[in-house]
Design a protein around this motif. Structure first.
Motif, PDB file in Angstrom:
ATOM      1  N   LEU A 334       0.850  -0.965  -0.192  1.00 50.38           N
ATOM      2  CA  LEU A 334      -0.407  -0.195  -0.331  1.00 50.38           C
ATOM      3  C   LEU A 334       0.871   1.363  -0.078  1.00 50.38           C
ATOM      4  CD1 LEU A 334      -2.910  -1.083   2.574  1.00 50.38           C
ATOM      5  CD2 LEU A 334      -3.026  -0.084   0.085  1.00 50.38           C
ATOM      6  N   PRO A 335       0.126   2.199  -0.323  1.00 50.41           N
ATOM      7  CA  PRO A 335       0.927   3.336  -0.919  1.00 50.41           C
ATOM      8  C   PRO A 335       1.430   4.105   0.413  1.00 50.41           C
ATOM      9  CG  PRO A 335      -0.253   3.680  -1.931  1.00 50.41           C
ATOM     10  CD  PRO A 335      -0.989   2.193  -1.375  1.00 50.41           C
ATOM     11  N   ARG A 336       2.500   4.783   0.589  1.00 49.37           N
ATOM     12  CA  ARG A 336       2.122   5.580   2.076  1.00 49.37           C
ATOM     13  C   ARG A 336       1.510   7.297   1.904  1.00 49.37           C
ATOM     14  NH1 ARG A 336       8.637   5.770   3.293  1.00 49.37           N
ATOM     15  NH2 ARG A 336       8.419   7.234   3.132  1.00 49.37           N
ATOM     16  N   ILE A 337       0.700   7.313   2.467  1.00 51.64           N
ATOM     17  CA  ILE A 337       0.390   8.294   3.311  1.00 51.64           C
ATOM     18  C   ILE A 337       1.477   9.493   4.144  1.00 51.64           C
ATOM     19  CG2 ILE A 337      -2.309   9.822   3.045  1.00 51.64           C
ATOM     20  CD1 ILE A 337      -3.587   6.360   2.327  1.00 51.64           C
ATOM     21  N   GLY A 338       0.800  10.711   3.081  1.00 50.28           N
ATOM     22  CA  GLY A 338       1.903  11.735   4.014  1.00 50.28           C
ATOM     23  C   GLY A 338       0.925  12.568   3.776  1.00 50.28           C
ATOM     24  N   LEU A 339       0.848  13.988   4.534  1.00 51.01           N
ATOM     25  CA  LEU A 339      -0.071  15.192   4.744  1.00 51.01           C
ATOM     26  C   LEU A 339       0.945  15.916   4.822  1.00 51.01           C
ATOM     27  CD1 LEU A 339      -2.982  14.779   7.622  1.00 51.01           C
ATOM     28  CD2 LEU A 339      -2.853  14.238   4.685  1.00 51.01           C
ATOM     29  N   ILE A 340       0.620  17.418   4.120  1.00 50.18           N
ATOM     30  CA  ILE A 340       1.617  18.564   3.776  1.00 50.18           C
ATOM     31  C   ILE A 340       0.519  19.970   4.853  1.00 50.18           C
ATOM     32  CG2 ILE A 340       2.982  19.946   2.824  1.00 50.18           C
ATOM     33  CD1 ILE A 340       3.147  17.824   0.694  1.00 50.18           C
ATOM     34  N   GLU A 545       3.987   6.765  -3.132  1.00 47.94           N
ATOM     35  CA  GLU A 545       3.771   7.623  -1.910  1.00 47.94           C
ATOM     36  C   GLU A 545       2.869   8.806  -2.058  1.00 47.94           C
ATOM     37  OE1 GLU A 545       6.870  10.801   0.536  1.00 47.94           O
ATOM     38  OE2 GLU A 545       7.007  10.764  -1.781  1.00 47.94           O
ATOM     39  N   VAL A 546       1.839   8.887  -1.415  1.00 46.39           N
ATOM     40  CA  VAL A 546       0.459  10.021  -1.153  1.00 46.39           C
ATOM     41  C   VAL A 546       1.088  10.743  -0.726  1.00 46.39           C
ATOM     42  CG1 VAL A 546      -2.346  10.450  -1.613  1.00 46.39           C
ATOM     43  CG2 VAL A 546      -0.506   8.384  -2.198  1.00 46.39           C
ATOM     44  N   LEU A 547       0.995  12.273  -1.364  1.00 44.53           N
ATOM     45  CA  LEU A 547       1.374  13.335  -0.718  1.00 44.53           C
ATOM     46  C   LEU A 547      -0.188  14.471  -0.215  1.00 44.53           C
ATOM     47  CD1 LEU A 547       4.487  14.013  -1.082  1.00 44.53           C
ATOM     48  CD2 LEU A 547       3.795  13.275   0.895  1.00 44.53           C
ATOM     49  N   LEU A 548      -0.918  14.740   0.431  1.00 49.02           N
ATOM     50  CA  LEU A 548      -2.169  14.936   0.286  1.00 49.02           C
ATOM     51  C   LEU A 548      -1.992  16.983   1.127  1.00 49.02           C
ATOM     52  CD1 LEU A 548      -4.721  12.983   1.111  1.00 49.02           C
ATOM     53  CD2 LEU A 548      -5.072  15.486   1.458  1.00 49.02           C
ATOM     54  N   GLN A 549      -1.928  18.012   0.622  1.00 43.86           N
ATOM     55  CA  GLN A 549      -1.461  19.487   0.720  1.00 43.86           C
ATOM     56  C   GLN A 549      -2.757  19.558   1.970  1.00 43.86           C
ATOM     57  OE1 GLN A 549       1.250  20.865  -2.468  1.00 43.86           O
ATOM     58  NE2 GLN A 549      -0.644  22.112  -2.326  1.00 43.86           N
ATOM     59  N   THR A 550      -2.840  20.068   2.802  1.00 40.88           N
ATOM     60  CA  THR A 550      -3.917  20.564   3.968  1.00 40.88           C
ATOM     61  C   THR A 550      -3.648  21.801   4.338  1.00 40.88           C
ATOM     62  OG1 THR A 550      -5.405  19.758   5.379  1.00 40.88           O
ATOM     63  CG2 THR A 550      -3.981  18.616   4.887  1.00 40.88           C
ATOM     64  N   ARG A 551      -4.752  21.711   4.896  1.00 42.11           N
ATOM     65  CA  ARG A 551      -4.519  23.390   6.065  1.00 42.11           C
ATOM     66  C   ARG A 551      -5.124  21.854   7.691  1.00 42.11           C
ATOM     67  NH1 ARG A 551      -2.944  27.697   4.128  1.00 42.11           N
ATOM     68  NH2 ARG A 551      -3.311  28.357   2.380  1.00 42.11           N
ATOM     69  N   TYR A 552      -5.590  21.039   6.814  1.00 42.12           N
ATOM     70  CA  TYR A 552      -6.231  20.975   8.179  1.00 42.12           C
ATOM     71  C   TYR A 552      -5.682  19.138   8.624  1.00 42.12           C
ATOM     72  CZ  TYR A 552      -9.768  24.734   7.738  1.00 42.12           C
ATOM     73  OH  TYR A 552     -10.323  25.776   6.739  1.00 42.12           O
ATOM     74  N   PRO A 553      -4.448  18.957   8.629  1.00 48.02           N
ATOM     75  CA  PRO A 553      -3.866  17.884   9.196  1.00 48.02           C
ATOM     76  C   PRO A 553      -4.242  16.605   9.740  1.00 48.02           C
ATOM     77  CG  PRO A 553      -2.451  19.578  10.058  1.00 48.02           C
ATOM     78  CD  PRO A 553      -3.089  20.618   9.186  1.00 48.02           C
TER      79      PRO A 553
END
Ligand SMILES: [Zn+2]
Ligand SMILES: [Zn+2]
Length: 677
Positions: A334-340, A545-553
């Motif tokens: 499964l890809p690693r999911i990260g929040l930015i 890898e999955v990178l998600l840009q959010t203001r509400y991590p």
């Protein structure tokens, strides 16, 4: 002379059947039959009707009866089960039977000359499967094997909810189950047909190719809205006359005539596109479950993120849950999911420094990246700093979206198009600013950032030409693309073998939507787009890898996503719905009205509210719709709720009759089980 009265359904808003007279002639001597099509005079037009009953007499006065023009006798009559399916849909969604049964039938069957139908029938009968060797089937893992055995071993009706992460090999389960069901029927000398529905037209060529390669000896028909009329006639007849073994299609295929149907599969069952949003507002998934029960056959609903309703039914034991817990390809983790965290990372052009460096890393290694931004166009709005002018649509409560390459302002609600003004229409300022960003703007920035990278944008604008979406996806599969950028079109279904990075730009808006389903949709969409990464077996030192840009991590939805925890998300959501009294714990219907003024629309809904006593049904106050004005029409809605589906249905029938009797000139429509409120 032999005479019969035919009771027919016609595609018209009038909720009734019509009586016609049929006389035997020398050329047409076979008796008419229920389920046949018939050409009729209707007003001043000639139309096609469907025979529902053949009688000896009519309640209609003899002088008012008109004669049938022609019976369509060369095709097999539609089966009583098919007519019952249409009748159920008509009753449940409160539309005339003719509006359900006839529009799904190919236009050529309704209108074309007898000779062309004969030619098509001959073509189908003589069509031989191409001699080819079948592509070898991959070995199934234990989960897949157990799922196939459970589905193919079902006797009678059962709804299987196949829950498997993206890449866990759901398609292999469908194909093996289909093969087993066809083989079982064959060994007992019976015929079998399989119906396989997918949410998007763009996914049909890929799946069709796959199915044909695996089963070159089978007859495969496809049904979706982009077929030419000739193709549609051929495929529809192939299904109806029992030649097609497997029918692949989008939601409209749920109403295909399939005399030997033995298994139904709904892939990505949670997908909103299974719900038709205009005319007959049906749910193809719900109708398919009804159809499976009617025919006493199994149905499979597959998804990585099942709809909350289906998850609820699996929990209560109404559906049988089958789980695929591992990815099917060996070594594909499964890809690693990260929040930015976008509060800490500034991104004036939409892409944060960590995302940019991840893109650079993929480019250096010759791997592909996908950027997901669910907003097409260049910028959602244009703005004048000097006077505050903003690019509102003059016909809608919406902004005109800037499409820079086309030099147009476009309204995505009413399709109004204007040239981009060279100066502010109000104050003449020549320095108009785009606000926010869509896919075109990110594409422009990517080209500046990585001038040597091959960037491809896929969205509704870049794929307007027929076949262009397929060409674009082919280019990605061939490896001719380094960075793929797109809207939800890129999120679904495609297996990109060299894709190792998925970046999600600005998903936050859905977190605060008024629509109670927005969170469920966002979660499904993000899981789906995340699933595009890491489908291939990887080198040891590389990872997806999955990178998600959010203001509400810290948002619970993102926390569940990080843990790949659909079940946890679904249970929380169900608990919220239960305590708030929302579907699937209650049942809803929505009455919408459109008028020149909002007052008129609200007034109509208020009178509808008071039309009949409604014990056990709660009817809310009428309210304006979120986007109140579209193409100059003001829109409002009235929400009905009940704890009992039967009670709601029992109320809707007389209520609709009373509403129709009002004969208002205002436009209104009813939606049962609405998805957008
Ligand atoms: Zn201005
Ligand atoms: Zn508009």
């Amino acid at each position: 002379m032999l005479k019969k009265i035919l009771k027919v359904a016609i595609d018209t808003p009038l909720d009734t059947t019509f009586d016609y007279r049929w006389n035997a002639t020398s050329t047409e001597s076979a008796l008419p039959h229920v389920g046949q099509f018939v050409r009729l005079p209707f007003g001043r037009r000639e139309v096609t009707g469907l025979i529902l009953d053949v009688l000896d007499s009519s309640d209609v006065e003899e002088s008012k009866l008109r004669n049938v023009i022609e019976l369509r006798q060369q095709i097999t009559p539609l089966a009583p089960e098919w007519i019952a399916l249409c009748q159920f849909a008509a009753d449940y969604y409160h539309r005339p039977l003719g509006e359900v049964a006839l529009p799904g039938v190919p236009k050529h069957l309704r209108d074309a000359k007898t000779a062309s139908i004969d030619r098509t029938l001959k073509k189908i009968r003589t069509q031989a499967a191409a001699p080819a060797t079948a592509e070898p089937a991959p070995a199934l893992n234990d989960d897949q094997r157990a799922a196939v055995d459970a589905i193919a071993g079902t006797r009678g009706f059962a709804t299987h909810l196949l829950h498997g992460v993206t890449g866990s090999g759901k398609t292999e389960v469908y194909l093996n189950a289909a093969q087993a069901v066809l083989a079982q029927a064959g060994s007992s000398g019976q015929r079998a047909q399989i119906l396989l529905l997918v949410p998007e037209i763009n996914l049909t060529p890929q799946l069709e190719h796959h199915v044909r390669a695996r089963f070159p000896q089978l007859n495969i028909a496809t049904l979706h809205s982009q077929l030419s009329e000739g193709e549609r006639l051929r495929h529809w007849l192939s299904a109806h006359e029992g030649y097609a073994d497997i029918v692949l299609g989008t939601r409209l295929a749920v109403l295909a005539s399939l005399p030997h149907l033995k298994l139904i599969v709904i892939d990505e069952e949670h997908d909103p596109s299974y719900k038709q949003q205009e005319g007959l507002r049906y749910s193809a998934r719900d109708l398919a479950v009804w159809r499976a029960r009617q025919l006493n056959i199994p149905i499979v609903l597959g998804s990585a993120t099942p709809s909350i309703e289906s998850w609820h039914h699996a929990g209560s034991g109404r559906y049988r849950k089958l789980s695929l817990t591992q990815r099917a390809v060996a070594h594909a983790a499964l890809p690693r999911i990260g929040l930015i965290d976008m509060e800490r990372n500034k991104a004036p052009d939409g892409l944060s420094p960590p995302l940019i460096s991840a893109l650079r890393d993929r480019l250096a290694h010759g791997e592909q990246s996908l950027l997901f931004l669910n907003r097409r166009g260049y910028a959602p709005v244009m703005h004048c700093d000097a006077c505050g002018w903003i690019s509102n649509c003059r016909r809608c409560t919406a902004f005109m979206v800037l499409h820079k390459p086309e030099r147009r302002l476009r309204c995505h609600h009413c399709s109004l198009e204007l040239r981009v003004p060279v100066s502010c229409p109000t104050c003449g300022n020549v320095d108009l600013q785009p606000l926010g960003r869509g896919t075109q703007r990110v594409e422009e920035y990517l080209q500046i950032l990585f001038p040597d990278a091959r960037v491809l944008r896929i969205d509704a604008d870049s794929t307007r030409r027929k076949g262009s979406a397929q060409q674009a996806f082919d280019a990605v599969h061939r490896g001719d693309v380094d960075i793929l950028l797109g809207t939800q079109m890129v999120a679904k279904g495609h297996d990109f073998q060299r894709l190792t990075l998925v970046g999600v730009i600005n998903p936050d808006t859905a977190l605060f939507s008024q629509d109670y389903r927005a969170g469920e949709r966002l979660f499904a969409q993000l899981m789906q787009v995340a699933g595009r990464a890491g489908r291939a077996a990887m080198q040891q030192d590389r990872h997806s890898e999955v990178l998600l840009q959010t203001r509400y991590p810290q948002h619970p939805l993102y926390r569940a996503l990080l843990a790949h925890d659909y079940a946890g998300f679904a249970e929380t959501t169900l608990e919220e719905r239960r305590s708030a009294g929302m579907p699937p714990f209650i049942y809803q219907a929505l009455l919408r009205a459109e008028a020149k003024t909002l007052g008129a629309a609200l007034e109509f809904l208020q009178s509808a509210r008071n039309l009949l006593p409604h014990d056990g049904i709660s009817i809310n106050e009428p309210v304006p719709m979120t986007i109140t004005r579209v193409a100059g029409a003001e829109r409002a809605q009235l929400l009905l709720e009940s704890a009992s589906r039967a009670q709601l249905q029992a109320f809707l029938k007389p209520w609709m009759q009373s509403l129709r009797a009002l004969k208002t000139r205002l436009r209104w429509s009813l939606e049962v089980d609405p998805v957008d409120i």
